[in-house]
Scaffold this motif. Structure first.
Motif, PDB file in Angstrom:
ATOM      1  N   VAL A   1       1.191   2.255  19.945  1.00 13.56           N
ATOM      2  CA  VAL A   1       1.026   3.178  18.822  1.00 13.56           C
ATOM      3  C   VAL A   1       0.967   4.617  19.322  1.00 13.56           C
ATOM      4  O   VAL A   1       1.528   5.531  18.709  1.00 13.56           O
ATOM      5  CB  VAL A   1      -0.233   2.818  18.009  1.00 13.56           C
ATOM      6  CG1 VAL A   1      -0.566   3.919  17.004  1.00 13.56           C
ATOM      7  CG2 VAL A   1      -0.033   1.501  17.283  1.00 13.56           C
TER       8      VAL A   1
ATOM      9  N   THR B   1       3.622   7.572  18.112  1.00 10.38           N
ATOM     10  CA  THR B   1       3.159   8.764  17.392  1.00 10.38           C
ATOM     11  C   THR B   1       3.099   9.999  18.278  1.00 10.38           C
ATOM     12  O   THR B   1       2.660  11.058  17.835  1.00 10.38           O
ATOM     13  CB  THR B   1       1.761   8.505  16.801  1.00 10.38           C
ATOM     14  OG1 THR B   1       0.857   8.122  17.857  1.00 10.38           O
ATOM     15  CG2 THR B   1       1.811   7.403  15.768  1.00 10.38           C
TER      16      THR B   1
ATOM     17  N   ARG C   1       5.912  -2.317  13.499  1.00 12.39           N
ATOM     18  CA  ARG C   1       5.160  -1.070  13.275  1.00 12.39           C
ATOM     19  C   ARG C   1       3.879  -1.345  12.489  1.00 12.39           C
ATOM     20  O   ARG C   1       2.798  -0.875  12.855  1.00 12.39           O
ATOM     21  CB  ARG C   1       6.049  -0.073  12.513  1.00 12.39           C
ATOM     22  CG  ARG C   1       5.389   1.266  12.176  1.00 12.39           C
ATOM     23  CD  ARG C   1       5.138   2.077  13.426  1.00 12.39           C
ATOM     24  NE  ARG C   1       4.558   3.370  13.128  1.00 12.39           N
ATOM     25  CZ  ARG C   1       5.212   4.528  13.251  1.00 12.39           C
ATOM     26  NH1 ARG C   1       6.468   4.540  13.644  1.00 12.39           N
ATOM     27  NH2 ARG C   1       4.600   5.655  12.989  1.00 12.39           N
TER      28      ARG C   1
ATOM     29  N   GLU D   1      -0.027  -1.037  13.948  1.00  8.14           N
ATOM     30  CA  GLU D   1      -1.021  -0.162  13.322  1.00  8.14           C
ATOM     31  C   GLU D   1      -2.283  -0.940  12.969  1.00  8.14           C
ATOM     32  O   GLU D   1      -3.402  -0.455  13.157  1.00  8.14           O
ATOM     33  CB  GLU D   1      -0.418   0.491  12.074  1.00  8.14           C
ATOM     34  CG  GLU D   1       0.612   1.566  12.402  1.00  8.14           C
ATOM     35  CD  GLU D   1       1.289   2.100  11.170  1.00  8.14           C
ATOM     36  OE1 GLU D   1       1.143   1.483  10.088  1.00  8.14           O
ATOM     37  OE2 GLU D   1       1.989   3.131  11.275  1.00  8.14           O
ATOM     38  N   ARG D   2      -2.101  -2.152  12.480  1.00  7.67           N
ATOM     39  CA  ARG D   2      -3.274  -2.975  12.131  1.00  7.67           C
ATOM     40  C   ARG D   2      -4.082  -3.330  13.368  1.00  7.67           C
ATOM     41  O   ARG D   2      -5.296  -3.190  13.385  1.00  7.67           O
ATOM     42  CB  ARG D   2      -2.827  -4.247  11.418  1.00  7.67           C
ATOM     43  CG  ARG D   2      -3.995  -5.054  10.850  1.00  7.67           C
ATOM     44  CD  ARG D   2      -3.521  -6.388  10.324  1.00  7.67           C
ATOM     45  NE  ARG D   2      -3.404  -7.372  11.390  1.00  7.67           N
ATOM     46  CZ  ARG D   2      -2.844  -8.563  11.248  1.00  7.67           C
ATOM     47  NH1 ARG D   2      -2.314  -8.898  10.083  1.00  7.67           N
ATOM     48  NH2 ARG D   2      -2.791  -9.405  12.234  1.00  7.67           N
TER      49      ARG D   2
ATOM     50  N   GLU E   1      -5.920  -0.237  14.764  1.00 10.90           N
ATOM     51  CA  GLU E   1      -7.079   0.140  13.961  1.00 10.90           C
ATOM     52  C   GLU E   1      -8.224  -0.837  14.156  1.00 10.90           C
ATOM     53  O   GLU E   1      -9.392  -0.456  14.137  1.00 10.90           O
ATOM     54  CB  GLU E   1      -6.685   0.228  12.484  1.00 10.90           C
ATOM     55  CG  GLU E   1      -5.813   1.442  12.184  1.00 10.90           C
ATOM     56  CD  GLU E   1      -5.563   1.611  10.692  1.00 10.90           C
ATOM     57  OE1 GLU E   1      -6.202   0.885   9.900  1.00 10.90           O
ATOM     58  OE2 GLU E   1      -4.732   2.455  10.339  1.00 10.90           O
TER      59      GLU E   1
ATOM     60  N   ARG F   1     -11.035   5.221  12.638  1.00 14.36           N
ATOM     61  CA  ARG F   1      -9.935   4.565  11.951  1.00 14.36           C
ATOM     62  C   ARG F   1      -9.318   5.489  10.910  1.00 14.36           C
ATOM     63  O   ARG F   1     -10.007   6.230  10.212  1.00 14.36           O
ATOM     64  CB  ARG F   1     -10.416   3.280  11.277  1.00 14.36           C
ATOM     65  CG  ARG F   1     -10.903   2.246  12.288  1.00 14.36           C
ATOM     66  CD  ARG F   1     -11.243   0.943  11.608  1.00 14.36           C
ATOM     67  NE  ARG F   1     -11.764  -0.011  12.577  1.00 14.36           N
ATOM     68  CZ  ARG F   1     -12.127  -1.244  12.281  1.00 14.36           C
ATOM     69  NH1 ARG F   1     -12.013  -1.682  11.034  1.00 14.36           N
ATOM     70  NH2 ARG F   1     -12.593  -2.050  13.203  1.00 14.36           N
TER      71      ARG F   1
ATOM     72  N   TRP G   1      -6.027   6.248   4.468  1.00 10.30           N
ATOM     73  CA  TRP G   1      -4.757   6.512   3.816  1.00 10.30           C
ATOM     74  C   TRP G   1      -4.975   6.590   2.300  1.00 10.30           C
ATOM     75  O   TRP G   1      -5.795   5.879   1.741  1.00 10.30           O
ATOM     76  CB  TRP G   1      -3.760   5.406   4.139  1.00 10.30           C
ATOM     77  CG  TRP G   1      -3.549   5.246   5.603  1.00 10.30           C
ATOM     78  CD1 TRP G   1      -4.311   4.548   6.475  1.00 10.30           C
ATOM     79  CD2 TRP G   1      -2.524   5.859   6.374  1.00 10.30           C
ATOM     80  NE1 TRP G   1      -3.831   4.669   7.751  1.00 10.30           N
ATOM     81  CE2 TRP G   1      -2.727   5.460   7.717  1.00 10.30           C
ATOM     82  CE3 TRP G   1      -1.446   6.686   6.068  1.00 10.30           C
ATOM     83  CZ2 TRP G   1      -1.902   5.879   8.748  1.00 10.30           C
ATOM     84  CZ3 TRP G   1      -0.621   7.087   7.093  1.00 10.30           C
ATOM     85  CH2 TRP G   1      -0.845   6.688   8.421  1.00 10.30           C
TER      86      TRP G   1
ATOM     87  N   ARG H   1      -5.700   1.590   6.139  1.00  4.81           N
ATOM     88  CA  ARG H   1      -4.358   1.058   5.890  1.00  4.81           C
ATOM     89  C   ARG H   1      -4.298  -0.420   6.259  1.00  4.81           C
ATOM     90  O   ARG H   1      -4.747  -0.824   7.307  1.00  4.81           O
ATOM     91  CB  ARG H   1      -3.325   1.832   6.704  1.00  4.81           C
ATOM     92  CG  ARG H   1      -1.910   1.421   6.379  1.00  4.81           C
ATOM     93  CD  ARG H   1      -0.914   2.320   7.075  1.00  4.81           C
ATOM     94  NE  ARG H   1       0.429   2.016   6.641  1.00  4.81           N
ATOM     95  CZ  ARG H   1       1.493   2.692   7.044  1.00  4.81           C
ATOM     96  NH1 ARG H   1       1.346   3.704   7.862  1.00  4.81           N
ATOM     97  NH2 ARG H   1       2.695   2.358   6.617  1.00  4.81           N
TER      98      ARG H   1
END
Length: 507
Positions: free
Chosen positions: A426, A430, A446, A450-451, A454, A462, A465, A475
């Motif tokens: 990640v 980014t 993706r 992200e999960r 986090e 965290r 969103w 998210r």
């Protein structure tokens, strides 16, 4: 008991990958435990060399020196194993094979460095290695004198080596590399040699060698001469320092002196700056003649023990198979489906199409302390109509998942595979400060990354969103982390997500 036997039959043990001729050698180790020692994605160990190559190519492009391959925009590494139809890709510009680019020289010299490790490990029972830094000329030189200066420096080195070995027969020069760092303030070059030599294992041997070189140097001064033992715990570091990429082109580019840069590129073209001698040269010839290669037990550990392994012969046969370790492994039948026809006059390297499969790289340990593999493709574009390379990637990806299951004894689970790598992946996706390097992945990967990232981050860190109702929430990914094994690979290719489009690079 029966259940356990069935599991063993299904997954086998590590040796099963070596008995299965269908699994290519560069995939067989995937899933095997090995400590991760860095060097993956934008890492401090390799980032500076990659950035230097990018800046050299950008400076050259700006001033009429093209260091990129014609017809090939990018070279992409695709992580293995991944779920069917998914990918995680690392993109770099497609550089020409030119050793003024430090990241390419680093790769090219890797086999020489490992061969020297093997020489030290097997051919020095009664001797030791020393590193020598030896001045090549009596003065610094300007760019217009560089070509003649290189010739004089090499002739001077040959005379000194011959005189030293004649006076001290127990001394043997093994390698030499001519370096020429550039000083931007005075716009001149300092030519000197990095040498590795074999000497007897006795107390005064190093000092005797240094005294002998001082006596034979014909420069009017011995300033800059240094002879040092290679200590047992620093063998890898000393070898890597003596056989390291040149930064000269980057030093010139960073100074902005375009005329010197163009003359340097032309002068250095075809120059033989590295040489091997005597017993080390013979060892290298024997390794090639026996169709073997040197590999490290722990690829990212510079002091790792090394061993010989069979060389991989990837000769393409007319019957659609290639030779690997004496076994014919059937290649997948690739569809002849192509994009629009090539215009007249656009043949050769300018007619390269998208998704050209280039092969497999050496496997390496990644976060999670397991070995993973990589497929290489040029002009990677999952939305393109040229799909032959994508089908080859899926073919080898299937073998990679099989190797993972055999070596771990567990069924492949993408969450288990990605969890220890998620934060780093990640971060790469980014990153905004890495202008020479782009990372992309399929949408399902993706969301899964992200999960996982986090979940591993502290609660207060965290990301939040916006929701449709105007509030904020953590998210949550949508959809499955992978696709069905029988689904069409890259069926969602149009949804590819990238950190930055590759069109953003200044080429």
């Amino acid at each position: 008991m029966r259940e356990a036997d069935e599991t063993k039959c299904k997954f086998g043990d590590r040796a099963d990958t070596h008995r299965d001729p269908a699994i290519p050698e560069k995939i067989r180790e995937i899933g095997r435990p090995e400590p991760y020692n860095g060097g993956w994605l934008p890492d401090q160990n390799t980032r500076s060399y990659r950035e230097m190559s990018y800046e050299i190519a950008a400076f050259g492009k700006e001033h009429g020196v093209n260091l990129l391959r014609r017809g090939v925009k990018t070279v992409t590494q695709l992580l293995l194993p991944m779920p069917a139809g998914s990918y995680f890709a690392e993109h770099q510009l497609a550089y020409q094979h030119n050793k003024i680019l430090p990241s390419l020289a680093l790769q090219d010299d890797a086999c020489i460095r490992d061969q020297m490790r093997y020489f030290h490990q097997t051919c020095c029972p009664e001797s030791e290695l020393v590193t020598i830094i030896m001045p090549a000329l009596g003065e610094r030189i300007q760019i217009d004198d560089l070509k003649a200066g290189i010739g004089k420096a090499i002739d001077h080195y040959k005379r000194v080596r011959k005189k030293v070995e004649r006076k001290m027969p127990s001394i043997e020069f093994l390698t030499s590399r001519l370096e020429m760092p550039f000083d931007p303030e005075t716009s001149d070059f300092y030519l000197h040699f990095h040498i590795i030599a074999k000497i007897p294992r006795r107390r005064r041997a190093r000092q005797d060698l240094e005294d002998c070189i001082q006596e034979k140097l014909d420069l009017g001064s011995t300033k800059g001469l240094k002879v040092e033992w290679i200590t047992k715990g620093a063998v890898g570091r000393a070898i890597d320092y003596s056989i390291k990429p040149s930064k000269t082109a980057w030093q010139i580019a960073a100074s902005g002196q375009s005329e010197i840069f163009k003359k340097y590129v032309e002068t250095i073209k075809g120059a033989r700056l590295f040489r091997s001698h005597k017993s080390f040269s013979k060892l290298r010839s024997d390794i090639r003649a026996n169709k073997t290669r040197v590999i490290r037990e722990a690829p990212r550990d510079m002091n790792s023990p090394v061993r010989l392994a069979p060389h991989i012969d990837r000769t393409q046969h007319q019957n659609g198979s290639y030779q690997s370790n004496g076994s014919d492994v059937e290649r997948p039948q690739v569809s002849s489906e192509r994009g629009p026809p090539t215009p007249e006059g656009k043949e050769g390297s300018d007619s390269r199409r998208d998704n050209t499969f280039a092969g497999l790289t050496n496997p390496r340990a990644l976060p999670g302390n397991h070995i993973a593999g990589f497929a290489v493709m040029s002009n990677f574009d999952p939305a393109s109509s040229d799909r032959g390379g994508l089908k080859l990637y899926e073919h080898y990806n299937t073998f990679a998942r099989r190797a993972w299951e055999i070596n771990t004894g567990r069924q492949y689970d993408v969450i288990e595979f990605l969890r220890p790598k998620a934060l780093k992946m990640v971060e790469a996706l980014t990153a905004t400060d890495v202008h020479y390097y782009t990372v992309s992945c399929s949408p399902d990967i993706r969301m899964l990354l992200e999960r996982l990232a986090e979940e591993q981050a502290p609660r207060g860190d965290r990301a939040l969103w916006p929701t449709e109702g105007g509030g904020m929430t953590e998210r949550e990914p949508r959809g499955s982390p992978g696709k069905n094994e029988n689904s069409d690979p890259f069926e969602d290719a149009g949804e590819v997500l990238e950190t930055r489009p590759l069109d953003d690079v200044p080429f």
